[in-house]
Design a protein around this motif. Structure first.
Motif, short mmCIF file in Angstrom:
data_model
loop_
_atom_site.label_atom_id
_atom_site.label_comp_id
_atom_site.label_asym_id
_atom_site.label_seq_id
_atom_site.Cartn_x
_atom_site.Cartn_y
_atom_site.Cartn_z
N SER A 146 0.90 -1.16 -0.09
CA SER A 146 -0.11 0.17 -0.03
C SER A 146 1.07 1.24 -0.17
CB SER A 146 -0.79 0.17 1.36
OG SER A 146 -1.54 1.40 1.38
N PRO A 147 0.39 2.58 -0.62
CA PRO A 147 1.14 3.58 -0.38
C PRO A 147 1.11 4.14 1.03
CG PRO A 147 -0.24 3.68 -2.43
CD PRO A 147 -0.91 2.53 -1.62
N ARG A 148 -0.05 3.73 1.65
CA ARG A 148 -0.08 4.39 3.04
C ARG A 148 0.39 3.09 4.08
NH1 ARG A 148 -5.47 6.34 4.71
NH2 ARG A 148 -6.21 4.20 5.35
N ARG A 149 1.48 4.05 4.90
CA ARG A 149 1.74 3.12 5.72
C ARG A 149 0.95 2.61 7.05
NH1 ARG A 149 7.67 2.98 7.06
NH2 ARG A 149 8.16 1.59 8.60
N ILE A 150 -0.13 3.51 7.18
CA ILE A 150 -0.98 3.28 8.01
C ILE A 150 -1.91 1.80 8.10
CG2 ILE A 150 -3.19 4.61 7.21
CD1 ILE A 150 -3.35 5.74 9.78
N ASP A 151 -1.98 1.55 6.46
CA ASP A 151 -2.53 0.22 6.09
C ASP A 151 -1.99 -1.06 6.60
OD1 ASP A 151 -4.59 1.57 5.00
OD2 ASP A 151 -3.70 1.90 2.92
N LEU A 152 -0.73 -0.93 6.84
CA LEU A 152 0.40 -2.08 6.95
C LEU A 152 0.20 -2.93 7.96
CD1 LEU A 152 3.80 -0.62 5.21
CD2 LEU A 152 1.81 -1.68 4.12
N ALA A 153 -0.03 -2.68 9.15
CA ALA A 153 -0.05 -3.44 10.36
C ALA A 153 -1.32 -4.42 10.40
CB ALA A 153 -0.38 -2.49 11.69
N PRO A 154 -2.40 -4.14 9.81
CA PRO A 154 -3.58 -5.17 9.61
C PRO A 154 -3.18 -6.32 8.70
CG PRO A 154 -4.54 -2.81 9.97
CD PRO A 154 -3.24 -2.56 9.76
N ILE A 155 -2.60 -5.51 7.53
CA ILE A 155 -2.26 -6.72 6.69
C ILE A 155 -1.06 -7.72 7.07
CG2 ILE A 155 -0.82 -6.83 4.54
CD1 ILE A 155 -1.80 -4.19 3.65
N ALA A 156 0.11 -7.19 7.89
CA ALA A 156 0.99 -8.14 8.53
C ALA A 156 0.15 -8.99 9.55
CB ALA A 156 1.97 -7.41 9.33
N ALA A 157 -0.77 -8.60 10.43
CA ALA A 157 -1.35 -9.33 11.43
C ALA A 157 -2.17 -10.35 10.85
CB ALA A 157 -2.72 -8.25 12.09
N ALA A 158 -2.95 -10.03 9.43
CA ALA A 158 -3.72 -10.98 8.78
C ALA A 158 -2.67 -12.13 8.03
CB ALA A 158 -4.56 -10.36 7.73
N ARG A 159 -1.76 -11.86 7.73
CA ARG A 159 -0.60 -12.73 7.36
C ARG A 159 0.02 -13.67 8.21
NH1 ARG A 159 2.29 -8.45 3.19
NH2 ARG A 159 0.90 -8.79 1.35
N ALA A 160 0.33 -13.10 9.25
CA ALA A 160 0.60 -13.97 10.61
C ALA A 160 -0.42 -14.80 11.04
CB ALA A 160 1.31 -13.10 11.88
N ALA A 161 -1.46 -14.37 11.13
CA ALA A 161 -2.81 -15.28 11.72
C ALA A 161 -2.99 -16.57 10.66
CB ALA A 161 -4.11 -14.59 11.71
N GLN A 162 -2.72 -16.23 9.36
CA GLN A 162 -3.04 -17.43 8.67
C GLN A 162 -1.75 -18.44 8.62
OE1 GLN A 162 -2.93 -16.00 4.45
NE2 GLN A 162 -4.02 -18.00 3.71
N ARG A 163 -0.61 -17.81 8.80
CA ARG A 163 0.58 -18.62 8.76
C ARG A 163 0.49 -19.52 10.26
NH1 ARG A 163 4.70 -18.68 5.77
NH2 ARG A 163 6.43 -18.83 7.59
#
Length: 231
Positions: A146-163
């Motif tokens: 994302s161009p917006r850094r503020i979007d990134l933490a939820p993306i990481a949390a979702a990826r970690a939850a899946q893994r």
């Protein structure tokens, strides 16, 4: 084993590139997009690579600029790879980083990245500085996302939850960085924010953004571990 997702910023938090990464990025922008309209160096701290591109060429449509993002990424990666020796020579891992990464690994937490760097560039920087072994790259979020850094933490949390097949939320997530933007993206996700004054912002400047903890550096391993694992 601790139920924690530790998300690290790279530049100014884990390492300095000695200006090599910025030079490589500007060279890649010139090759792909043309020379910027002025020669003033842009403020990169705390911004995603996509945001930097959009701000560097404000007179061009975002859709046009981002349609060339894959080409830009490949070009940037090629240039930084060519300049690897300069990166190693002029860059350095910041004081205390390796000891903290080792201690956190021993605690069994998930360590990944929350960085404005494009994903392959993030991996290359950490490879060149000998830090890649500490990180689960697939659980992070990057300037590619994302161009917006503020979007990134939820993306990481979702990826970690899946893994890992377990949810990470609120104080389970710790964002560590050296800029107000790192603090803001942690706050937006309800995560814990640990600020480190090893980049362009002083302790006093970082405190005005109300992180959960502010450290002068990671040199004091015990203090850093307490700040990161609190809560």
């Amino acid at each position: 084993m601790r139920h924690k997702l530790i998300l690290w910023d790279i530049d100014g938090t884990l390492l300095y590139s000695g200006g090599v990464a910025g030079e490589a990025m500007r060279a890649a922008m010139t090759r792909v997009y043309g020379r910027p309209s002025d020669n003033e160096r842009r403020a990169y701290a705390g911004k995603t690579d996509q945001q930097i591109i959009l701000e560097t060429f404000p007179d061009r449509p975002a859709v046009e600029l981002l349609s060339q993002l894959d080409v830009f990424t490949a070009t940037y990666l090629d240039i930084l790879s060519e300049w690897a020796e300069a990166f190693r020579t002029r860059g350095r891992v910041l004081e205390g980083v390796v000891d903290v990464l080792r201690r956190l690994r021993a605690e069994g937490v998930v360590q990944s990245l929350l960085t404005g760097n494009l994903a392959p560039v993030a991996r290359l920087k950490l490879d060149l500085m000998g830090l890649a072994e500490f990180f689960d790259f697939d659980s992070g979020a990057y300037g590619s996302d994302s161009p917006r850094r503020i979007d990134l933490a939820p993306i990481a949390a979702a990826r970690a939850a899946q893994r890992y097949r377990r949810a990470f939320a609120n104080a389970d997530i710790v964002v560590i960085g050296d800029t107000p933007n790192d603090i803001a993206c942690a706050r937006a996700a309800g995560a814990r924010a640990v600020a480190v004054a090893t980049g362009p912002f002083s302790i006093e400047e970082l405190r005005t953004h109300a992180p959960d903890a502010v450290l002068p550096s990671l040199a004091d391993t015990g203090t850093a571990m307490a700040a990161i694992l609190a809560g």
